[in-house]
Write an enzyme that holds these catalytic residues in place. Sequence first.
Site, PDB file in Angstrom:
ATOM      1  N   ASN A 182    -109.753   6.090  10.972  1.00  0.00           N
ATOM      2  CA  ASN A 182    -110.490   5.418  12.049  1.00  0.00           C
ATOM      3  C   ASN A 182    -111.760   6.214  12.353  1.00  0.00           C
ATOM      4  O   ASN A 182    -111.697   7.366  12.755  1.00  0.00           O
ATOM      5  CB  ASN A 182    -109.574   5.347  13.282  1.00  0.00           C
ATOM      6  CG  ASN A 182    -110.256   4.739  14.488  1.00  0.00           C
ATOM      7  OD1 ASN A 182    -111.375   5.090  14.833  1.00  0.00           O
ATOM      8  ND2 ASN A 182    -109.566   3.817  15.136  1.00  0.00           N
TER       9      ASN A 182
ATOM     10  N   ASP B 211    -112.395   0.604  24.813  1.00  0.00           N
ATOM     11  CA  ASP B 211    -113.232   1.339  25.776  1.00  0.00           C
ATOM     12  C   ASP B 211    -114.135   0.455  26.643  1.00  0.00           C
ATOM     13  O   ASP B 211    -114.344   0.784  27.817  1.00  0.00           O
ATOM     14  CB  ASP B 211    -114.077   2.396  25.056  1.00  0.00           C
ATOM     15  CG  ASP B 211    -113.245   3.596  24.604  1.00  0.00           C
ATOM     16  OD1 ASP B 211    -112.104   3.734  25.089  1.00  0.00           O
ATOM     17  OD2 ASP B 211    -113.741   4.397  23.790  1.00  0.00           O
TER      18      ASP B 211
ATOM     19  N   GLY C 205    -112.731   0.696  20.182  1.00  0.00           N
ATOM     20  CA  GLY C 205    -111.499   0.033  20.624  1.00  0.00           C
ATOM     21  C   GLY C 205    -111.646  -0.671  21.965  1.00  0.00           C
ATOM     22  O   GLY C 205    -112.565  -1.467  22.185  1.00  0.00           O
TER      23      GLY C 205
ATOM     24  N   ASP D   2    -101.677   9.664  16.905  1.00  0.00           N
ATOM     25  CA  ASP D   2    -101.412   8.243  17.038  1.00  0.00           C
ATOM     26  C   ASP D   2    -101.640   7.908  18.496  1.00  0.00           C
ATOM     27  O   ASP D   2    -101.249   8.673  19.390  1.00  0.00           O
ATOM     28  CB  ASP D   2     -99.982   7.881  16.611  1.00  0.00           C
ATOM     29  CG  ASP D   2     -99.866   6.370  16.406  1.00  0.00           C
ATOM     30  OD1 ASP D   2    -100.576   5.834  15.536  1.00  0.00           O
ATOM     31  OD2 ASP D   2     -99.101   5.734  17.136  1.00  0.00           O
TER      32      ASP D   2
HETATM   33  P1  IMP Z   1    -103.923   4.363  15.585  1.00  0.00           P
HETATM   34  O1  IMP Z   1    -105.062   4.589  14.639  1.00  0.00           O
HETATM   35  O2  IMP Z   1    -102.734   3.728  14.976  1.00  0.00           O
HETATM   36  O3  IMP Z   1    -103.617   5.573  16.401  1.00  0.00           O
HETATM   37  O4  IMP Z   1    -104.444   3.244  16.585  1.00  0.00           O
HETATM   38  C1  IMP Z   1    -105.179   3.556  17.698  1.00  0.00           C
HETATM   39  C2  IMP Z   1    -105.673   2.262  18.339  1.00  0.00           C
HETATM   40  O5  IMP Z   1    -105.448   2.359  19.745  1.00  0.00           O
HETATM   41  C3  IMP Z   1    -107.175   2.079  18.155  1.00  0.00           C
HETATM   42  O6  IMP Z   1    -107.487   1.285  17.032  1.00  0.00           O
HETATM   43  C4  IMP Z   1    -107.571   1.405  19.449  1.00  0.00           C
HETATM   44  O7  IMP Z   1    -107.298   0.027  19.364  1.00  0.00           O
HETATM   45  C5  IMP Z   1    -106.611   2.024  20.464  1.00  0.00           C
HETATM   46  N1  IMP Z   1    -107.167   3.275  21.029  1.00  0.00           N
HETATM   47  C6  IMP Z   1    -106.641   4.514  20.932  1.00  0.00           C
HETATM   48  N2  IMP Z   1    -107.421   5.427  21.539  1.00  0.00           N
HETATM   49  C7  IMP Z   1    -108.479   4.736  22.005  1.00  0.00           C
HETATM   50  C8  IMP Z   1    -109.656   5.154  22.688  1.00  0.00           C
HETATM   51  O8  IMP Z   1    -109.903   6.341  22.975  1.00  0.00           O
HETATM   52  N3  IMP Z   1    -110.508   4.163  23.008  1.00  0.00           N
HETATM   53  C9  IMP Z   1    -110.287   2.869  22.705  1.00  0.00           C
HETATM   54  N4  IMP Z   1    -109.230   2.425  22.034  1.00  0.00           N
HETATM   55  C10 IMP Z   1    -108.315   3.363  21.689  1.00  0.00           C
END
Ligand code: IMP
Length: 205
Positions: free
Chosen positions: A14, A161, A159, A73
């Site tokens: 990401n 935010d 995301g 995560d």
């Molecule tokens: P991961 O990559 O499986 O941990 O997914 C994290 C997801 O949670 C991201 O794609 C966002 O949709 C959301 N997310 C997590 N942290 C944030 C943040 O700091 N800002 C905005 N969205 C977040």
Amino acid sequence: MSSAAARVVLASGNRGKLRELSALLAPLGLSILPQNDFGIESPPETGSTFVENALIKARHAATRTSLAALADDSGLEVDALGGLPGVRSARYAGEHATDRDNLEKLLHALAAVDRGERTARYQCAMVFVSSPDDPAPLIAAASWEGTLVAAPRGTGGFGYDPIFVPLGETLTVAEMPAERKNALSHRGRALAKLRAALTTRLAGR
Ligand code: IMP
């Protein structure tokens, strides 16, 4: 981890998270290499908790590179939706959903929810393993409470935010300078805890 092996693979694809974690990790003196540099794809996130998924990602990256690995995560828990999208935050609108798709789906799901009931929190679990079979992974977690506004504001962050206003703030996270987000956020504070644990482990080796 020996001092000669101060390279750590970051188990995330990401780009928003990579940018934030690289800035947060810069002072640690470790060489952080994104897993994309090794051609590693993220494994399926089959865990039901943030910690389980972070462990899956860290062990996968450590196995593929024979390096120490760091993974996080994270996700957004919305009270009015019983904690959704939670561990499914990145895939809320479908397996290959964009941030925009996920945000729109969430706004739609919240359309009938009163302002006072739009409480939510970001959650983050951060994991460090020194090898794929590290018997004592370092685990740190933090959350960030806030409310969700009905119309997206700001262009920073990623995301959810643009609709997340942290408790005690008036700006959405997407309207804040990146340094402020990093100082307050679930990811910034989980990483600060992990950094403290890592410093202790490195000092004792
Ligand atoms: P991961 O990559 O499986 O941990 O997914 C994290 C997801 O949670 C991201 O794609 C966002 O949709 C959301 N997310 C997590 N942290 C944030 C943040 O700091 N800002 C905005 N969205 C977040």
